[in-house]
Design a protein around this motif. Sequence first.
Motif, PDB file in Angstrom:
ATOM      1  N   ASP A  68      82.543  13.003  38.729  1.00 43.66           N
ATOM      2  CA  ASP A  68      81.650  14.166  38.762  1.00 43.66           C
ATOM      3  C   ASP A  68      81.556  14.727  40.171  1.00 43.66           C
ATOM      4  O   ASP A  68      81.604  13.986  41.153  1.00 43.66           O
ATOM      5  CB  ASP A  68      80.246  13.784  38.287  1.00 43.66           C
ATOM      6  N   VAL A  69      81.384  16.027  40.226  1.00 38.17           N
ATOM      7  CA  VAL A  69      81.091  16.695  41.493  1.00 38.17           C
ATOM      8  C   VAL A  69      79.939  17.658  41.231  1.00 38.17           C
ATOM      9  O   VAL A  69      79.935  18.394  40.235  1.00 38.17           O
ATOM     10  CB  VAL A  69      82.327  17.433  42.052  1.00 38.17           C
ATOM     11  N   ASP A  70      78.945  17.629  42.089  1.00 40.39           N
ATOM     12  CA  ASP A  70      77.737  18.427  41.912  1.00 40.39           C
ATOM     13  C   ASP A  70      77.588  19.370  43.108  1.00 40.39           C
ATOM     14  O   ASP A  70      76.959  19.023  44.114  1.00 40.39           O
ATOM     15  CB  ASP A  70      76.520  17.507  41.792  1.00 40.39           C
ATOM     16  N   PRO A  71      78.148  20.559  43.026  1.00 40.87           N
ATOM     17  CA  PRO A  71      78.054  21.490  44.161  1.00 40.87           C
ATOM     18  C   PRO A  71      76.602  21.888  44.419  1.00 40.87           C
ATOM     19  O   PRO A  71      75.770  21.879  43.507  1.00 40.87           O
ATOM     20  CB  PRO A  71      78.883  22.699  43.700  1.00 40.87           C
ATOM     21  N   PRO A  72      76.285  22.235  45.641  1.00 38.80           N
ATOM     22  CA  PRO A  72      74.917  22.688  45.935  1.00 38.80           C
ATOM     23  C   PRO A  72      74.609  24.003  45.240  1.00 38.80           C
ATOM     24  O   PRO A  72      75.494  24.826  44.992  1.00 38.80           O
ATOM     25  CB  PRO A  72      74.912  22.845  47.457  1.00 38.80           C
ATOM     26  N   LYS A  73      73.340  24.177  44.900  1.00 40.26           N
ATOM     27  CA  LYS A  73      72.913  25.410  44.238  1.00 40.26           C
ATOM     28  C   LYS A  73      73.136  26.595  45.174  1.00 40.26           C
ATOM     29  O   LYS A  73      72.881  26.509  46.373  1.00 40.26           O
ATOM     30  CB  LYS A  73      71.437  25.296  43.849  1.00 40.26           C
ATOM     31  N   GLN A  74      73.576  27.703  44.613  1.00 42.61           N
ATOM     32  CA  GLN A  74      73.841  28.888  45.413  1.00 42.61           C
ATOM     33  C   GLN A  74      73.347  30.124  44.688  1.00 42.61           C
ATOM     34  O   GLN A  74      73.119  30.114  43.476  1.00 42.61           O
ATOM     35  CB  GLN A  74      75.333  29.024  45.705  1.00 42.61           C
ATOM     36  N   GLN A  75      73.183  31.189  45.451  1.00 40.46           N
ATOM     37  CA  GLN A  75      72.721  32.462  44.888  1.00 40.46           C
ATOM     38  C   GLN A  75      73.920  33.381  44.691  1.00 40.46           C
ATOM     39  O   GLN A  75      74.737  33.555  45.595  1.00 40.46           O
ATOM     40  CB  GLN A  75      71.688  33.111  45.804  1.00 40.46           C
ATOM     41  N   VAL A  76      73.993  33.971  43.493  1.00 41.14           N
ATOM     42  CA  VAL A  76      75.117  34.827  43.125  1.00 41.14           C
ATOM     43  C   VAL A  76      74.573  36.204  42.752  1.00 41.14           C
ATOM     44  O   VAL A  76      73.555  36.317  42.064  1.00 41.14           O
ATOM     45  CB  VAL A  76      75.899  34.227  41.936  1.00 41.14           C
ATOM     46  N   ARG A  83      70.312  39.052  40.870  1.00 36.88           N
ATOM     47  CA  ARG A  83      70.546  37.825  41.631  1.00 36.88           C
ATOM     48  C   ARG A  83      70.184  36.614  40.777  1.00 36.88           C
ATOM     49  O   ARG A  83      69.154  36.616  40.107  1.00 36.88           O
ATOM     50  CB  ARG A  83      69.720  37.826  42.922  1.00 36.88           C
ATOM     51  N   LEU A  84      71.051  35.600  40.848  1.00 37.60           N
ATOM     52  CA  LEU A  84      70.816  34.367  40.103  1.00 37.60           C
ATOM     53  C   LEU A  84      71.026  33.174  41.023  1.00 37.60           C
ATOM     54  O   LEU A  84      71.951  33.157  41.837  1.00 37.60           O
ATOM     55  CB  LEU A  84      71.777  34.247  38.912  1.00 37.60           C
ATOM     56  N   ASP A  85      70.138  32.181  40.889  1.00 35.48           N
ATOM     57  CA  ASP A  85      70.349  30.888  41.524  1.00 35.48           C
ATOM     58  C   ASP A  85      71.137  30.022  40.540  1.00 35.48           C
ATOM     59  O   ASP A  85      70.626  29.641  39.486  1.00 35.48           O
ATOM     60  CB  ASP A  85      69.009  30.225  41.861  1.00 35.48           C
ATOM     61  N   VAL A  86      72.386  29.739  40.877  1.00 40.43           N
ATOM     62  CA  VAL A  86      73.305  29.058  39.962  1.00 40.43           C
ATOM     63  C   VAL A  86      73.440  27.596  40.386  1.00 40.43           C
ATOM     64  O   VAL A  86      73.758  27.296  41.539  1.00 40.43           O
ATOM     65  CB  VAL A  86      74.688  29.739  39.949  1.00 40.43           C
ATOM     66  N   ASP A  87      73.184  26.707  39.442  1.00 39.12           N
ATOM     67  CA  ASP A  87      73.339  25.268  39.662  1.00 39.12           C
ATOM     68  C   ASP A  87      74.439  24.792  38.717  1.00 39.12           C
ATOM     69  O   ASP A  87      74.258  24.808  37.488  1.00 39.12           O
ATOM     70  CB  ASP A  87      72.025  24.542  39.375  1.00 39.12           C
ATOM     71  N   SER A  88      75.573  24.392  39.271  1.00 33.62           N
ATOM     72  CA  SER A  88      76.736  24.031  38.456  1.00 33.62           C
ATOM     73  C   SER A  88      77.128  22.579  38.687  1.00 33.62           C
ATOM     74  O   SER A  88      76.632  21.906  39.600  1.00 33.62           O
ATOM     75  CB  SER A  88      77.924  24.944  38.796  1.00 33.62           C
ATOM     76  N   TYR A  89      78.026  22.106  37.846  1.00 32.36           N
ATOM     77  CA  TYR A  89      78.633  20.793  38.039  1.00 32.36           C
ATOM     78  C   TYR A  89      80.038  20.833  37.439  1.00 32.36           C
ATOM     79  O   TYR A  89      80.366  21.710  36.624  1.00 32.36           O
ATOM     80  CB  TYR A  89      77.798  19.681  37.405  1.00 32.36           C
TER      81      TYR A  89
END
Length: 299
Positions: A68-76, A83-89
Motif C-alpha cells: 500500500d501507498v498512502d499519498p498525502p491529502k492534496q487540494q485539486v 476545489r476538493l481536498d482529495v485523499d487517495s491510496y
Amino acid sequence: MNRTLAIIGVVVILLGIVAVNSMFIVSQTQQALVLRLGEPRRQIQDPGLQLKIPFIEDAVFYERRALDVDPPKQQVILSDQKRLDVDSYARYRIVDPLLFFQAVRTEREARARLSAIINSSLRRVLGSQTLFDILSEKRVGIMANIRSEVNGPAQRLGIEIIEVRLRRADYPDETRENIYNRMKSEREREAKEFRAQGFEQAQKIRADADKQRVVIVAEAQKQAETLRGQGDGEAIKIYADAFGKDPSFFSFYRSMQAYRTAITDSDTTTMVLSPDSDFFRYFNSMTGQPGSETPPAGQ
C-alpha cells in the motif's frame, strides 16, 4: 592432542560460519536480489533454499505481495473551478526487483516516489473533470485513467500499480462553510417566500370567508325580514279579522296593551291623570262604560 582438537573445533566453527553465510531462504511471500560487493548479480523469484558466495555476496529481500501507498491529502481544482481536498491510496506490486533496486532501493523511497507520481496524476486527470463526473458512474473510468497514467512512470521503477482509489473527496473547510452559509441563506429565503405565499393564501381564504359570511348573514336577515313581514301581515290580518267582528274587544285589548306598557315595575316615569280619565275607563268598568260593572251579554 588437545591442540589438534582445538584446531578441528576452530575449523568446524569456521565452516559453520561459511555455510551459514553461503545459504539463505526465500519464502513464498518474498523475492530476492543477490548483490556482489553492492552490485546486483541475479534475482531470485522461486522460494526455497538458495546459495551465495559468503562474505562477498549478500541478499536483499522484497515483498511479492501487494503493498500500500498512502499519498498525502492534496487540494485539486476541477474543470468547473470547484476545489476538493482529495485523499487517495494505491496498491502496487514489485515485479522487477533489479529495476526496483536500481531505481529506489527501498520500499520507503518507493512510497515517496509513488506518492508524488500519484498526486501529480490526480491533479492532471481530475483537473479536466467536473464535480458531477467524479460523483457519477464516470468515477470508475476516471480512476482507471489515473491508474493507467501512473503505471507508466511506476514501471520504470520496477513496480506495477494494481489500483488507485479515492478514499475521500471533500470540499475544503472554508468552502464547506461558504456552501453551508449559502444553503442556509437559500433555505431562509425559501422559508420567507413560503410564509409570504401562505399569508397571501390565508388572506384570500379569510377574505372569501368574510365575504361568504356577509352574504350568508345578509341572506338570513333578508329571509328573517321576509318571514317577519309575512308573520306581521298574517298577525295584522288575524287581528283585523278578529277586531272587525268585535270592536269593543279591540278597544279593550288595546287598553290592556297600554296598561302593560305604561304600568311596569321598571318604569320611572310619573304620570298625573284624573281617575275619570278615558285611559282608566276599564279600571271602573269592564265594559268601559260609566256605571256598568258587568259586561253585556255575549262578552
